[in-house]
Design a protein around this motif. Sequence first.
Motif, PDB file in Angstrom:
ATOM      1  N   PRO A   1       9.118  -6.325 -11.493  1.00 11.16           N
ATOM      2  CA  PRO A   1       7.736  -5.847 -11.411  1.00 11.16           C
ATOM      3  C   PRO A   1       6.928  -6.675 -10.420  1.00 11.16           C
ATOM      4  O   PRO A   1       7.319  -7.774 -10.051  1.00 11.16           O
ATOM      5  CB  PRO A   1       7.209  -6.033 -12.835  1.00 11.16           C
ATOM      6  N   ASN A   2       5.806  -6.123 -10.036  1.00 13.64           N
ATOM      7  CA  ASN A   2       4.925  -6.796  -9.087  1.00 13.64           C
ATOM      8  C   ASN A   2       3.477  -6.474  -9.429  1.00 13.64           C
ATOM      9  O   ASN A   2       3.201  -5.785 -10.407  1.00 13.64           O
ATOM     10  CB  ASN A   2       5.276  -6.390  -7.647  1.00 13.64           C
ATOM     11  N   ARG A   3       2.560  -6.975  -8.617  1.00 14.05           N
ATOM     12  CA  ARG A   3       1.134  -6.794  -8.877  1.00 14.05           C
ATOM     13  C   ARG A   3       0.753  -5.317  -8.875  1.00 14.05           C
ATOM     14  O   ARG A   3      -0.034  -4.858  -9.700  1.00 14.05           O
ATOM     15  CB  ARG A   3       0.324  -7.559  -7.822  1.00 14.05           C
TER      16      ARG A   3
ATOM     17  N   GLN B   1       0.831  -1.210   0.000  1.00 13.00           N
ATOM     18  CA  GLN B   1       0.000   0.000   0.000  1.00 13.00           C
ATOM     19  C   GLN B   1       0.860   1.253   0.000  1.00 13.00           C
ATOM     20  O   GLN B   1       0.563   2.221  -0.696  1.00 13.00           O
ATOM     21  CB  GLN B   1      -0.939  -0.006   1.195  1.00 13.00           C
ATOM     22  N   LEU B   2       1.934   1.229   0.781  1.00  7.19           N
ATOM     23  CA  LEU B   2       2.837   2.380   0.808  1.00  7.19           C
ATOM     24  C   LEU B   2       3.549   2.528  -0.544  1.00  7.19           C
ATOM     25  O   LEU B   2       3.713   3.644  -1.047  1.00  7.19           O
ATOM     26  CB  LEU B   2       3.858   2.227   1.927  1.00  7.19           C
ATOM     27  N   TYR B   3       3.936   1.400  -1.126  1.00  7.85           N
ATOM     28  CA  TYR B   3       4.577   1.438  -2.448  1.00  7.85           C
ATOM     29  C   TYR B   3       3.630   2.044  -3.489  1.00  7.85           C
ATOM     30  O   TYR B   3       4.021   2.900  -4.270  1.00  7.85           O
ATOM     31  CB  TYR B   3       5.005   0.028  -2.864  1.00  7.85           C
ATOM     32  N   GLU B   4       2.373   1.612  -3.454  1.00 13.47           N
ATOM     33  CA  GLU B   4       1.383   2.146  -4.392  1.00 13.47           C
ATOM     34  C   GLU B   4       1.199   3.649  -4.196  1.00 13.47           C
ATOM     35  O   GLU B   4       1.146   4.414  -5.161  1.00 13.47           O
ATOM     36  CB  GLU B   4       0.055   1.417  -4.202  1.00 13.47           C
TER      37      GLU B   4
ATOM     38  N   TYR C   1      10.632   1.527 -10.752  1.00  9.47           N
ATOM     39  CA  TYR C   1      11.709   0.605 -10.402  1.00  9.47           C
ATOM     40  C   TYR C   1      12.551   1.146  -9.245  1.00  9.47           C
ATOM     41  O   TYR C   1      12.865   0.422  -8.305  1.00  9.47           O
ATOM     42  CB  TYR C   1      12.582   0.341 -11.629  1.00  9.47           C
ATOM     43  N   GLN C   2      12.914   2.430  -9.328  1.00  5.70           N
ATOM     44  CA  GLN C   2      13.739   3.036  -8.269  1.00  5.70           C
ATOM     45  C   GLN C   2      13.012   3.062  -6.928  1.00  5.70           C
ATOM     46  O   GLN C   2      13.611   2.808  -5.881  1.00  5.70           O
ATOM     47  CB  GLN C   2      14.164   4.459  -8.670  1.00  5.70           C
TER      48      GLN C   2
ATOM     49  N   PHE D   1      -0.842  -0.510 -11.897  1.00  6.78           N
ATOM     50  CA  PHE D   1      -0.502   0.894 -12.129  1.00  6.78           C
ATOM     51  C   PHE D   1      -0.356   1.164 -13.625  1.00  6.78           C
ATOM     52  O   PHE D   1      -0.938   2.112 -14.159  1.00  6.78           O
ATOM     53  CB  PHE D   1       0.797   1.224 -11.381  1.00  6.78           C
ATOM     54  N   PHE D   2       0.405   0.310 -14.334  1.00  4.76           N
ATOM     55  CA  PHE D   2       0.599   0.505 -15.765  1.00  4.76           C
ATOM     56  C   PHE D   2      -0.675   0.220 -16.561  1.00  4.76           C
ATOM     57  O   PHE D   2      -0.902   0.843 -17.595  1.00  4.76           O
ATOM     58  CB  PHE D   2       1.781  -0.322 -16.284  1.00  4.76           C
ATOM     59  N   MET D   3      -1.492  -0.697 -16.090  1.00  3.13           N
ATOM     60  CA  MET D   3      -2.779  -0.935 -16.763  1.00  3.13           C
ATOM     61  C   MET D   3      -3.635   0.333 -16.708  1.00  3.13           C
ATOM     62  O   MET D   3      -4.278   0.700 -17.695  1.00  3.13           O
ATOM     63  CB  MET D   3      -3.519  -2.106 -16.114  1.00  3.13           C
ATOM     64  N   GLN D   4      -3.631   1.016 -15.573  1.00  8.56           N
ATOM     65  CA  GLN D   4      -4.391   2.260 -15.439  1.00  8.56           C
ATOM     66  C   GLN D   4      -3.813   3.353 -16.342  1.00  8.56           C
ATOM     67  O   GLN D   4      -4.561   4.093 -16.986  1.00  8.56           O
ATOM     68  CB  GLN D   4      -4.401   2.721 -13.977  1.00  8.56           C
TER      69      GLN D   4
END
Length: 151
Positions: A88-90, A33-36, A77-78, A95-98
Amino acid sequence: MEFVSSVALLLRAGLLLLLVAHVRPSVSGCDGQLYEARINNLCSKKFHLDMGRLDSDLWCSWPETIEIYEELTNCTYQVALKMACFWPNRVVDSFFMQIHRSYFHHCALTGRLLHEPPIGILVPFIGVSVLITLLMTAVVVWRSKRTQGML
């Protein structure tokens, strides 16, 4: 007796290995969640600003957007590296799909703008097709007139 103790030792070592292998991924230190939140605040904002500066007609032009897209990819990535997250992760995938739904949904799969080929290429294809059609029609009419006289 030695055989039984060595088997017991191997079983304990195997159980310990399974326990460590099972616990390790959950102790990776990555908070999804923090990463997002971070990629939305850091990476997404800059991407939206950069794409906003670009004319929307050029969004599907890969030469125009490649640098902006690479910066976005590198940013995610950074941030993942700094937060000890896999990449990459879920979260990155969604994020890229959006991003693609917002900016690239109407682009061709090849990433290039669709356009008509140059007139120099179209004319020969159209001209040859029309000439073959006319020639075949003339041959059929000529042949049908010749066979009528033979009966």
